[in-house]
Design an enzyme around this catalytic site. Structure first.
Site, PDB file in Angstrom:
ATOM      1  N   CYS B 177       0.902  -1.044   0.085  1.00  0.00           N
ATOM      2  CA  CYS B 177       0.191  -0.087   0.085  1.00  0.00           C
ATOM      3  C   CYS B 177       0.628   1.268  -0.141  1.00  0.00           C
ATOM      4  O   CYS B 177       0.458   2.389  -0.829  1.00  0.00           O
ATOM      5  CB  CYS B 177      -0.901   0.019   1.235  1.00  0.00           C
ATOM      6  SG  CYS B 177      -2.266  -1.017   0.830  1.00  0.00           S
ATOM      7  N   ARG B 212      15.537   2.009   3.720  1.00  0.00           N
ATOM      8  CA  ARG B 212      15.479   1.001   2.982  1.00  0.00           C
ATOM      9  C   ARG B 212      14.737  -0.392   3.559  1.00  0.00           C
ATOM     10  O   ARG B 212      15.193  -1.459   3.519  1.00  0.00           O
ATOM     11  CB  ARG B 212      16.797   0.666   2.539  1.00  0.00           C
ATOM     12  CG  ARG B 212      16.928  -0.225   1.305  1.00  0.00           C
ATOM     13  CD  ARG B 212      18.302  -0.645   0.769  1.00  0.00           C
ATOM     14  NE  ARG B 212      19.197   0.311   0.508  1.00  0.00           N
ATOM     15  CZ  ARG B 212      20.407   0.481   0.997  1.00  0.00           C
ATOM     16  NH1 ARG B 212      20.982  -0.575   1.775  1.00  0.00           N
ATOM     17  NH2 ARG B 212      21.150   1.477   0.621  1.00  0.00           N
TER      18      ARG B 212
END
Lengths: 336, 336
Positions: B177, B212
């Protein structure tokens, strides 16, 4: 310095040897030697060392071992981990490959966890796929091999385990190597009591496990508690108690008793004071379990690469296992 | 203070609204309203707030939302997360449930990652199952729905994507999402160029992504690079460059071009100096991207709960999106 009153220093070799013989006789009846692919993606000294150690053990047992070097391990101009995912997929798809082991850490906890899901559960000799952790946490000891192919967690429909032999049509679920090796060490030294019923042989023992990672500490605490122990799971910011007793529901008693987890208000010092066994797996050279806090006559197991116990640990411990790596590799070859 | 020369502050509402209309018309043609189960297992204020926000959005759109509270969210004497795995399994097995969302963080990165694999990929509206990450990293945009049931990573056998419509027999792979919401924001503001061919619409753009993690930063960097951008992926100890060009093999060009990752020797300051877009998702109130390092006229997107950009960011940025939460929830309902 006198060694009087000192506990026994126990090397892993005699424990590993009991499994070496078992694996050898299983191999003797196999039509071809199994093939294990090791994937080395970094230049880290422990990973390189461990890959050489795997090769030596495989050679001695007659297992075919192929070391696949990728990324910085293959070519210094490449980044660590470059090509590792492709190498895993290739081994997944190669029908001649029976088992895959990847030398971690590569990228760090999160990305390595992703890679662990990419290894086919049919070839995951390390037992790091989430399906095996799921079975462990839910105390599902046997599985229908077909369910390994499903992306959904297994439905537990095997009959309850009365001994360690799977019922017809079922196979044993793979257990993660390091927690399994620790349990095998505890069986060897008698912490597991073979007179007690199967599945409950650590009942009556209190065990502290320091570290709650998904690779070692949490599965180990769950495994020990599923086997009946009272376990304190310690990490940097909390202590939890894992136990099968006393909060077992009627449903759980009937079918697949498994541990439950509660927070505890005990301090580490209070946990250690009542612990028959202390297992430490903290990846830090600075971390030391205080000998003064140990219960007299306890068993101490160091699982970390660094020594997590003080030099005088045997002043209190009746048995000290400084390393279990040789047992871990036997578990891996047994899973294969 | 004069606002002359200042960039535009862009709220998420107009972007979310374009999807609200699309979802409404899809729901109008559906035989019954879909049912989303939200699982709240902690008392953390952001999770509680987000669960109320989900309910409000579902009510407004005519989606059935059931909030299931477990652990500390249900009873203060229980631990955070107690019973969450059981609640997920129950929702997996309940045929009336179409989608499941779990309010993270609960236990911490590792154990939460385990829970994300327990959610059935058929009901994973957040797109956090490793199979969806696998498809994203491999630029597999369409999948045979049957393969979702397999524990193995998908074999890419869909024809190459010429537009965003799946070929017959295939469906779109769910995208996580938050990364998807960021891409939709970049489409809205024109960073993605619709004149370019589908699958390559970020070609020519340089984008820095700060963070990350497996949930936001790495999938986002991969998604942007798969769409043609040159991406710098920045975390606390390294900077990597993600790009489709120029290291593309003949095999990749033919079938499923995907990004490759190389280390880079550029510093963060050097990356920012050439970046058209800067996305920051650092979970820390202290972390700030230096306005002085930004390229004049760039686009800045803050994805963190805290503000990762300095107060004067619009002295350099032509557009600044301080929050994208409303778009993220639309992506979740669209996935449902």
């Amino acid at each position: 310095m006198s060694t009087e009153g000192k506990g026994v220093l126990l090397k892993a070799d005699p424990i590993a040897n009991t499994f070496r013989d078992e694996i050898k006789s299983a191999l003797a009846s196999s039509p071809r030697p199994p093939k294990l692919v090791g994937i080395l993606a970094t230049n880290s000294a422990p990973s390189r060392f461990y890959s050489e150690f795997t090769k030596k053990q495989c050679d001695a047992l007659g297992v075919e071992f192929v070391l696949r070097k990728v990324g910085a391990a293959a070519d210094e101009s490449l980044a660590p981990g470059e090509g590792v995912e492709e190498a895993i997929i290739e081994a997944n798809e190669d029908d001649t490959v029976d088992g895959i082991m990847v030398y971690y850490p590569i990228f760090g906890v999160q990305q390595d966890h992703y890679l662990q899901q990419i290894v086919s559960p049919y070839k995951d000799v390390e037992g790091l796929h989430f399906k095996f952790h799921y079975n462990l946490y839910h105390n599902i000891r046997f599985l229908d091999p077909k369910t390994l192919g499903s992306s959904l967690p297994a439905i537990n429909n095997a009959p309850p385990a009365v001994n360690d032999e799977p019922p017809a049509g079922y196979v044993k679920s793979i257990l993660p190597c390091t927690p399994l090796a620790i349990v095998k060490c505890l069986e060897y030294i008698g912490v597991y009591n073979k007179i007690l019923p199967y599945g409950d042989r650590a009942y009556g023992k209190t065990i502290t496990v320091i570290n709650r990672s998904e690779v070692v500490g949490r599965p180990l605490a769950a495994l020990l508690a599923n086997d009946g122990a009272r376990v304190f799971s310690v990490d940097i910011d909390s202590i939890q108690e894992y136990t099968k007793r006393p909060r077992q529901s009627a449903e759980e008693r009937k079918y697949h008793p498994r541990h439950v987890v509660h927070p505890t208000s005990l301090s580490l010092q209070e946990c250690l004071a009542v612990s028959d066994v202390v297992v430490s797996a903290v990846p830090s050279a600075e971390y030391k379990v205080k000998t003064a806090w140990l219960k007299d006559g306890c068993v101490c197991v160091n699982v970390a690469a660094d020594k997590n116990f003080e030099a005088d640990v045997r002043e209190k411990a009746s048995l000290y296992l400084p390393t279990i790596g040789k047992v871990t590799i036997m578990m891996l070859l047994r899973n294969l």
